[in-house]
Structure formats: structure tokens, C-alpha cells
Design an enzyme around this catalytic site. Sequence first.
Site: not given
Ligand code: ROI
Length: 161
Positions: A82, A91, A94, A96
Amino acid sequence: MERVYIGLGSNLTEPAEQLRNAIKAMAQLPDTQLAAVSSFYISDSLLPGQPRYTNAVAALDSALAPLALLDGLQGIELDQGRERHERWGPRTLDLDILIFGERLIDEPRLKVPHYHMQARAFVLYPLAELAPDLQLADGRTLEQLLAACPFEGLERLPASL
Ligand code: ROI
């Protein structure tokens, strides 16, 4: 031990493989057990001009403090390449913290329940596979959030792990 739900996302460099590697790495975190993993889902990025994302949710049982778990997750993100450039940029990984037991957390580095989960189908539907009767610490139920968030645009992959 507290039950923690983690949202996973990737849209670079073999996204499904990134999620599988992240799941293995989370299972190795100290004082933490991997309890369950949802199906993987593919969807368009909420921001145009990026590759499609693969998303999933994992359930952990952890005795770590929230910020210690966050440190561990950010370490996994870095291990998997990352790079933090622009906010909301594409990325490799991610991770969360969506829900942490019954806690409401409002710290500069960490807000729980995760602020954006309420309206994001790619978080709510995989979470519902693992915890259909979930109630958030602020009183809202997952059922209510799902009712306001159509499945639209999500593609559930048949085999994930
Ligand atoms: N869109 C999708 N479909 N899945 C994500 O995890 C995701 N994460 C983001 C943004 C760019 C907002 N769009 C996303 O950070």
C-alpha cells in the site's frame, strides 16, 4: 475477546489474491483469531476512472485494544504494497475496522462504527452474510441499513477463499 468486523478492499495487483493474503495475515495477528470470512464481491469504484474493486468482510475475535489492532492492520496494508498517495486513490489493500464489539470510538485515527459503511453495498452485504442480526453501537440495525442500500452493481463471486 471482542468480535470485530473488518472491511477488505483492493483494486490493484490481483485484488482477490490481495484479500486472501490479507486474511492469512490477519489470522496471524497477536491475541486474535479469524472467525469467519464473507464471499468476495466485485463492484465499480465509487470514484470514476479507477479499476473495479474486490471487497469482503472478515470477522475477528481479538483481545487487542482498538488502536493496537489498527496498527496491526496498517502494517498488513504496508506489507502488501500500500502506498498512500491521494485520498480515495486506487490501492492494493484497504483494511477498515467497521465494528469493534459494542464500542463507539471517536479518536483522530479511528472512528467506529466506520463512518462510510452505512451507505456502501460492498460493505453491508458481505457483513450481512456473517452477522445478519447485527445491531450497531449507535442503535441502528444492519437490517435498516440494508433496506436503504440496494444490492445494485454488486457481483458476488462464487468461490472466494
Ligand atoms: N469502491 C468500491 N466499489 N469498493 C471500495 O472498496 C472502494 N473504496 C474506495 C472508493 C474509492 C471510495 N471506492 C470504492 O475508497
